[in-house]
Design an enzyme around this catalytic site. Structure first.
Site, PDB file in Angstrom:
ATOM      1  N   ASP A   1       0.843  -1.286   0.111  1.00 57.28           N
ATOM      2  CA  ASP A   1       0.098   0.013   0.088  1.00 57.28           C
ATOM      3  C   ASP A   1       0.821   1.094   0.045  1.00 57.28           C
ATOM      4  OD1 ASP A   1      -2.133  -1.936   0.523  1.00 57.28           O
ATOM      5  OD2 ASP A   1      -1.972  -1.809   2.753  1.00 57.28           O
TER       6      ASP A   1
ATOM      7  N   GLU B   1     -11.548   1.270  -2.568  1.00 53.62           N
ATOM      8  CA  GLU B   1     -10.907   1.423  -1.161  1.00 53.62           C
ATOM      9  C   GLU B   1      -9.525   2.255  -1.797  1.00 53.62           C
ATOM     10  OE1 GLU B   1      -9.843  -2.144   0.247  1.00 53.62           O
ATOM     11  OE2 GLU B   1      -8.759  -3.248  -1.253  1.00 53.62           O
TER      12      GLU B   1
END
Length: 509
Positions: free
Chosen positions: A21, A190
């Site tokens: 991420d 997301e």
């Protein structure tokens, strides 16, 4: 055949290990990147580059996870999820979501700190992937975040807030600004990253799931919407599955680049660098017309020497390098500083000595994403029956090789493993004598993270046990680990000393 990189090109991934991420910014001539660290401590790794290709690890922004009582034991998939890194008002800011607690923030005047104590900006279950924006045009500040269904029952939504310009609190209850259920074919929206560009509010966000998804771009003239959407990066006919979730950065000469991850099983989420341009209708174009590139021209930045986050360690003075993290908040006494080289770990007494996955005092680093050999020298100093120490490949299933003190006082080389569903480990081979109480341990890791174990107890390297296919945790790649443990009992159980930790990898072609 894929072309090899040259002095003018680079090859993906640029970070070939589990830097999950990623988010990236530029400050002056320097680029900085942070990534998820989940339940390991210290957390929030900080990487630095001058060319977006060669990266080094320069520190961590979070020394310990909180609250302390929640992270005294491993919680491998919890903790720090999907941070956002920004630079505003001459300070560095990192926002992240803990799916069980809420949205946190830390900040610092310099990338190496000192970093502030974590501030809970918004409490709640399932609040993840926050990203702030300070709008230089209006002086207002905003924050967007996503939702974890496992905690909140909600997913596929992005919620927006007005935020105090000091970054300390949110000014409203929030509003759903993008409902992924209303976008045909989109799911698991997301990981939003929020920007202001060319009169638009931009949200760069992944959808479609970690292993199979795509990168989306959404834009609106107003922060609270409505937003229009477009898929701007997807696998197409490449071998890069699920290319998405990352950050956009612009170089001093005005080039745009996008760093994102690819999920690679036991290797975790490796990081790719994509060129970025703008179409005539104002949408970003990532990679090669929306497909990931394998080899590409380097960014227009001054040439830099090859670099990568450190792996090797001599443990000078008993101190470990910054590439190592514990599987929970560390306690005093797990490692002892001394005048020589070598990591002296205490054989910590534990009722969970039969399962490395439950131990907080395992020192870990990321599994390299390329074939490699891992070596470390080990001396078991503890005289405690049942005390043991070794080198592990740790995930939902694990395997380790090391030394154990027997009830007769002798030291044996042992090789143990635990399946994913097993509650305790078993022998992977018959123990064999280690007459000097020392061993040189080696794991050869081939394609598919298949691991072969070898040891030298004085008569040369000999293989032991079966080949083991490393496994990830739910969201975390497999880890290399050093551990020392002893059965429950009274008094100090002694130590084990690791020296000369080395990872050798084939030269890149």
């Amino acid at each position: 055949m894929t072309a090899a990189p040259t002095d003018t090109t680079y090859r993906n991934p640029v970070l070939n290990a589990d830097w999950s991420d990623p988010d990236v910014i530029r400050v002056g001539d320097d680029f900085y990147l942070t990534a998820s660290s989940f339940g390991r401590a210290p957390g929030l790794p900080l990487l630095h580059s001058r060319d977006l290709v060669n990266w080094t690890l320069v520190g961590h922004a979070l020394e310990r996870l909180g609250p302390e009582g929640e992270f005294t034991a491993p919680r491998h998939d919890c903790g720090v999820w999907a941070p956002a890194l920004r630079h505003h008002d001459d300070r560095f800011w990192i926002f992240w979501g803990d799916p069980d607690q809420g949205i946190f923030q830390v900040n610092a005047p310099e990338i190496r700190g000192p970093w502030s104590s974590p501030l809970l900006v918004k409490a709640g279950k399932g609040l993840i992937d926050p990203c702030p924006l300070w709008d230089d045009e209006t002086g207002e500040a905003y924050l967007v975040h996503a939702w974890a269904k496992s905690r909140s029952g909600v997913k596929n939504r992005l919620t927006g807030h007005r935020m105090h310009p000091h970054g300390t609190e949110l000014l409203d209850e929030g509003k759903v600004i993008v409902d992924g259920d209303r976008i045909p074919g989109w799911f698991t929206l997301e990981g939003p990253k929020l920007y202001r560009h060319d009169g638009w509010f931009w949200i760069l966000a992944p959808a479609g799931g970690v292993e199979t998804g795509w990168q989306g771009a959404l834009r609106s003239r107003a922060f609270f919407g409505p937003y229009e959407e477009k898929v701007v990066l997807e696998q197409k006919d490449t071998d890069v599955n699920g290319p998405h979730q990352g950050g956009w950065v612009r170089t001093p000469s005005g080039e745009d680049w996008f760093l994102h991850f690819q999920q690679r099983g036991a290797y975790g989420r490796v990081v790719h660098l994509q060129p970025m341009s703008w179409s005539p209708d104002g949408w970003p174009v990532l990679g090669d017309d929306g497909a990931p590139v394998a080899v590409h021209r380097r960014p227009d930045l001054p040439p830099q020497p090859p670099a990568a986050p450190a792996t090797d360690d001599d443990f000078p003075g008993g101190r470990h390098g910054r590439q190592w993290t514990w599987t929970a908040n560390p306690r005093e006494g797990w490692a002892t500083q001394h005048s020589a080289d070598g990591l002296r770990l205490t054989c910590v007494r534990s009722a969970d000595a039969h399962d490395l996955r439950r131990l907080p005092h395992v020192l870990t680093q990321r599994l390299p994403g390329t074939p490699c050999a891992v070596e470390v020298e080990l001396r078991l100093d503890s005289g405690e029956p049942g005390a043991r120490a070794g080198l592990a490949v740790l995930g939902d299933a694990y395997r380790w090789i090391g030394l154990q003190r027997g009830t007769d006082g002798a030291v044996h080389l042992v090789h143990r493993f635990a399946e994913t569903v097993a509650e305790q480990e078993r022998d992977a081979d018959h123990p064999r004598p280690a007459p000097d109480g020392t061993a040189l341990l080696r794991i050869e890791i081939g394609a598919g993270a298949r691991c072969s174990f070898l040891a030298d107890t004085g008569d040369g390297f000999r293989p032991t046990g079966q080949v083991f296919a490393a496994t990830p945790w739910r969201w975390v790649g497999a880890l290399l680990g050093l551990a020392a443990v002893a059965p429950t009992g009274q008094g100090h159980a002694g130590t084990a000393t690791f020296t000369r930790f080395r990872i050798s990898t084939p030269a890149r072609g």
